[in-house]
Write a protein that holds these residues in place. Structure first.
Motif, PDB file in Angstrom:
ATOM      1  N   GLN A  43     -24.350  17.387 -27.988  1.00  0.00           N
ATOM      2  CA  GLN A  43     -24.199  18.493 -28.918  1.00  0.00           C
ATOM      3  C   GLN A  43     -24.349  19.850 -28.245  1.00  0.00           C
ATOM      4  N   VAL A  44     -24.833  19.862 -27.006  1.00  0.00           N
ATOM      5  CA  VAL A  44     -24.974  21.116 -26.286  1.00  0.00           C
ATOM      6  C   VAL A  44     -23.578  21.680 -26.042  1.00  0.00           C
ATOM      7  N   GLU A  45     -23.396  22.922 -26.365  1.00  0.00           N
ATOM      8  CA  GLU A  45     -22.092  23.549 -26.234  1.00  0.00           C
ATOM      9  C   GLU A  45     -21.725  23.718 -24.765  1.00  0.00           C
ATOM     10  N   LYS A  46     -20.558  23.232 -24.404  1.00  0.00           N
ATOM     11  CA  LYS A  46     -20.089  23.363 -23.034  1.00  0.00           C
ATOM     12  C   LYS A  46     -19.441  24.732 -22.865  1.00  0.00           C
ATOM     13  N   LYS A  47     -19.806  25.399 -21.800  1.00  0.00           N
ATOM     14  CA  LYS A  47     -19.254  26.716 -21.537  1.00  0.00           C
ATOM     15  C   LYS A  47     -18.288  26.621 -20.371  1.00  0.00           C
ATOM     16  N   SER A  48     -17.272  27.427 -20.392  1.00  0.00           N
ATOM     17  CA  SER A  48     -16.262  27.418 -19.349  1.00  0.00           C
ATOM     18  C   SER A  48     -16.230  28.778 -18.659  1.00  0.00           C
ATOM     19  N   LEU A  49     -15.961  28.747 -17.374  1.00  0.00           N
ATOM     20  CA  LEU A  49     -15.809  29.994 -16.624  1.00  0.00           C
ATOM     21  C   LEU A  49     -14.348  30.424 -16.526  1.00  0.00           C
ATOM     22  N   ARG A  50     -13.493  29.648 -17.146  1.00  0.00           N
ATOM     23  CA  ARG A  50     -12.074  29.957 -17.091  1.00  0.00           C
ATOM     24  C   ARG A  50     -11.815  31.345 -17.680  1.00  0.00           C
ATOM     25  N   GLY A  51     -11.181  32.182 -16.912  1.00  0.00           N
ATOM     26  CA  GLY A  51     -10.854  33.524 -17.366  1.00  0.00           C
ATOM     27  C   GLY A  51     -11.968  34.541 -17.172  1.00  0.00           C
ATOM     28  N   ALA A  52     -13.091  34.132 -16.599  1.00  0.00           N
ATOM     29  CA  ALA A  52     -14.225  35.039 -16.444  1.00  0.00           C
ATOM     30  C   ALA A  52     -13.912  36.190 -15.501  1.00  0.00           C
ATOM     31  N   LEU A  53     -13.018  35.966 -14.555  1.00  0.00           N
ATOM     32  CA  LEU A  53     -12.683  37.019 -13.584  1.00  0.00           C
ATOM     33  C   LEU A  53     -11.335  37.680 -13.883  1.00  0.00           C
ATOM     34  N   SER A  54     -10.812  37.439 -15.064  1.00  0.00           N
ATOM     35  CA  SER A  54      -9.481  37.965 -15.393  1.00  0.00           C
ATOM     36  C   SER A  54      -9.419  39.491 -15.362  1.00  0.00           C
ATOM     37  N   LYS A  55     -10.540  40.160 -15.543  1.00  0.00           N
ATOM     38  CA  LYS A  55     -10.518  41.629 -15.519  1.00  0.00           C
ATOM     39  C   LYS A  55     -10.243  42.173 -14.116  1.00  0.00           C
ATOM     40  N   TYR A  56     -10.363  41.327 -13.101  1.00  0.00           N
ATOM     41  CA  TYR A  56     -10.120  41.765 -11.723  1.00  0.00           C
ATOM     42  C   TYR A  56      -8.718  41.426 -11.218  1.00  0.00           C
ATOM     43  N   LYS A  57      -7.890  40.781 -12.031  1.00  0.00           N
ATOM     44  CA  LYS A  57      -6.575  40.358 -11.548  1.00  0.00           C
ATOM     45  C   LYS A  57      -5.652  41.563 -11.352  1.00  0.00           C
ATOM     46  N   ASN A  58      -4.818  41.427 -10.355  1.00  0.00           N
ATOM     47  CA  ASN A  58      -3.834  42.462 -10.034  1.00  0.00           C
ATOM     48  C   ASN A  58      -2.489  41.764  -9.897  1.00  0.00           C
ATOM     49  N   GLU A  59      -1.626  41.940 -10.882  1.00  0.00           N
ATOM     50  CA  GLU A  59      -0.347  41.236 -10.917  1.00  0.00           C
ATOM     51  C   GLU A  59       0.546  41.598  -9.726  1.00  0.00           C
ATOM     52  N   VAL A  60       0.434  42.808  -9.221  1.00  0.00           N
ATOM     53  CA  VAL A  60       1.249  43.219  -8.067  1.00  0.00           C
ATOM     54  C   VAL A  60       0.869  42.398  -6.837  1.00  0.00           C
TER      55      VAL A  60
END
Length: 80
Positions: A43-60
Motif C-alpha cells: 500500500q506504500v505509494e511508489k514514487k517515480s523519478l521520471r521527468g524529475a530533471l525535465s526542467k533542465y532539458k535543452n531541445e537544441v
C-alpha cells in the motif's frame, strides 16, 4: 523501530508459546518486533523519478546527441 528484548525462563513462556524440548527449563532470549503484513508494504505509494530533471532539458542540444560521440572522436584524433 520499537522493539522489546528480554531474557526469560522458558517455563514462564510455555502457556503462550510451544517451546521445543531443547529449550525447556532454560533461560531464553525473547525479541518482539512489529509485524509488517505484505499488504501493508504494497500500500506504500511508489514514487517515480521520471521527468524529475525535465526542467533542465535543452531541445537544441538533444538534437545533437546522436552525433556527439563521433564528432568528439574526430575532433580529438583528426590530426594524429
Amino acid at each position: 523501530m520499537d522493539f522489546v528484548r528480554v531474557i526469560k525462563n522458558s517455563n514462564d513462556l510455555e502457556k503462550f508459546i510451544d517451546i521445543p524440548k531443547g529449550l525447556k527449563n532454560r533461560k531464553v532470549e525473547v525479541i518482539i518486533l512489529p509485524y509488517t503484513d505484505k499488504e501493508d508494504v504494497e500500500q506504500v505509494e511508489k514514487k517515480s523519478l521520471r521527468g524529475a530533471l525535465s526542467k533542465y532539458k535543452n531541445e537544441v542540444l538533444r538534437a545533437q546527441e546522436s552525433d556527439a560521440w563521433s564528432k568528439a572522436v574526430v575532433d580529438q584524433y583528426e590530426n594524429r
